[in-house]
Design a protein around this motif. Structure first.
Motif, short mmCIF file in Angstrom:
data_model
loop_
_atom_site.label_atom_id
_atom_site.label_comp_id
_atom_site.label_asym_id
_atom_site.label_seq_id
_atom_site.Cartn_x
_atom_site.Cartn_y
_atom_site.Cartn_z
N UNK A 158 -17.25 27.19 -31.04
CA UNK A 158 -16.57 28.48 -30.87
C UNK A 158 -15.06 28.29 -30.80
N UNK A 159 -14.62 27.24 -30.11
CA UNK A 159 -13.17 26.96 -30.06
C UNK A 159 -12.64 26.67 -31.47
N UNK A 160 -13.40 25.92 -32.25
CA UNK A 160 -13.01 25.65 -33.63
C UNK A 160 -12.88 26.96 -34.41
N UNK A 161 -13.83 27.86 -34.23
CA UNK A 161 -13.78 29.14 -34.94
C UNK A 161 -12.59 29.99 -34.49
N UNK A 162 -12.33 30.00 -33.19
CA UNK A 162 -11.19 30.76 -32.68
C UNK A 162 -9.89 30.24 -33.28
N UNK A 163 -9.75 28.92 -33.33
CA UNK A 163 -8.54 28.32 -33.90
C UNK A 163 -8.44 28.57 -35.40
N UNK A 164 -9.57 28.48 -36.10
CA UNK A 164 -9.57 28.61 -37.56
C UNK A 164 -9.28 30.04 -38.00
N UNK A 165 -9.77 31.04 -37.25
CA UNK A 165 -9.65 32.43 -37.68
C UNK A 165 -8.62 33.23 -36.88
N UNK A 166 -8.18 32.67 -35.74
CA UNK A 166 -7.17 33.35 -34.91
C UNK A 166 -7.67 34.74 -34.47
#
Length: 399
Positions: free
Chosen positions: A110-118
């Motif tokens: 989820x952290x990866x997704x938050x960083x990737x999509x802002x």
């Protein structure tokens, strides 16, 4: 006609939000779950699309099929490309004082997704659920919540884009949608989806709408203003283990009836217990799990004593036959935690061909787990009560 007890050959795997057990003698059959639940396997083409949209290499959880199934992920990518709003939603049921490595799986991704999509993220702490299902007091569930939230924050979530909430404290804001959802689902549907029995506490029957409500943006008016003309078009993506899917199948079935978009999902496989692939790592069995609070000696002891091995019983057997990677828990854990593809490939080759002993691969895992734990403990030590309060405060997010 007399009742008979099912034999091991006829027993099926049991996958629910509260129980994960493979068929006897086997491991969890994920393709069977995809067929049973009606989800879609994540294809190489979808991963390539994901990389194109984000401009980043796909996370190794995607590349290695650890997150393997989805509902409407393509539509979320379309939504994002067209500049429309969406958010992430995941959660944790606090049942122990510390997270274990199995809990890290959805939060790391989820952290990866938050960083990737802002995009903004909401994290639900279901302390009410754990009170209903576990033998714990409300006071214990609240204590576990605060400890677990500090563990989650220490993973590096963006405080400007993340809202973490406790159901016991935020329920009045969820309740309008809880009611709308509850009116759309009858008793037979709840029993068929979740397998509840007449002897179960009625609180269990009423809980699913509480986990469903955060799928909808108007559950968070401080993040998504109710006067936004586009609020009904804001979508939600939920990264979770596939055992949580029943909640959101129910939610998707009724979303249109209350004027919202269906939530999208991306499912992970389970982080297996130390003893083998037949079940997941669980806080209910301390010997099945490695915790972020464990000491280096505890990690060493658990891996050496309890991690199921696919290697030979003797040095000679291992050198002759190599290890069976499909059942080896140490290697499986490395596929989750070791980011370097080439190093993992080298370990797989040497271990499966007998050029690496079981003790060697276990030591690699022990060193890696202790490195992750030390790094996490250092980050967690910086999470003050004030930081925790800020993450859990009702406030506007910046995204």
């Amino acid at each position: 006609m007399t009742e008979t007890t099912p034999t091991n050959e006829t027993k099926e795997q049991v996958i629910t939000p509260w129980e994960v057990e493979a068929a006897p003698g086997g491991s969890v059959d994920y393709m069977k779950l995809v067929d049973q639940f009606g989800s879609t396997v994540i294809s190489e083409e979808l991963i390539a699309r994901f990389e194109k949209v984000t401009g980043k290499r796909a996370h190794h959880f995607l590349r290695r099929g650890i997150f393997f199934s989805h509902r409407d992920l393509k539509e979320i990518l379309d939504h994002h490309e067209s500049g429309k709003k969406w958010f992430l939603y995941t959660g944790r049921g606090p049942s122990s004082g510390s997270l274990h490595f199995g809990h890290l799986l959805p939060f790391t991704f989820t952290k990866y997704l938050q960083d990737a999509f802002n995009v903004p993220l909401v994290i639900q702490m279901t302390n009410d659920e754990k009170f209903l299902w576990k033998d714990m007091t409300l006071e214990e569930s609240i204590k576990y919540t605060h400890n677990n939230v500090k563990d989650i924050i220490a993973l590096g979530f963006d405080i400007q884009k993340t809202f973490i909430f406790s159901n016991l404290e935020y329920i009045q804001h969820l309740y309008p949608n809880v009611l709308k959802i509850a009116r759309c689902v009858n008793l037979n549907q709840i029993q068929n989806i979740f397998g509840f029995k007449e002897s179960d506490a009625i609180g269990k029957f009423t809980f699913p709408p509480v986990q469903a409500a955060p799928c909808f943006p108007d559950s968070f008016p401080h993040i998504f203003p109710l006067n936004d003309p586009e609020i009904k078009n804001i979508r939600c993506l939920i990264p979770c283990a596939i055992d949580q899917d029943p909640y959101f199948r129910m939610t998707r079935d009724i979303a249109h009836r209350i004027g919202h978009q269906k939530p999208a999902l991306i499912h992970s496989k389970f982080f297996p217990a130390l003893q083998g692939h037949n079940t997941k790592m669980s806080a209910s069995d301390t010997n099945s799990a490695v915790y972020l609070s464990d000491t280096p000696d505890q990690v060493k002891d658990k891996i050496k004593k309890h991690a199921f091995s696919g290697g030979g019983a003797t040095k000679e057997e291992q050198e002759k036959n190599g290890a069976d990677l499909s059942v080896d828990i140490t290697y499986e854990y490395l596929t989750f935690m070791l980011e370097d593809d080439e190093q993992l490939k080298d370990i797989a080759h040497r271990y499966s061909t007998g050029k690496m002993m079981t003790g060697e691969i276990k030591q690699i895992l022990i060193d890696l787990m202790n490195k992750i734990i030390i790094r996490h403990k250092e980050a967690r030590a910086k999470i003050t009560d004030e930081v925790l309060s800020t993450f859990m405060s009702i406030r506007k997010l910046n995204f």
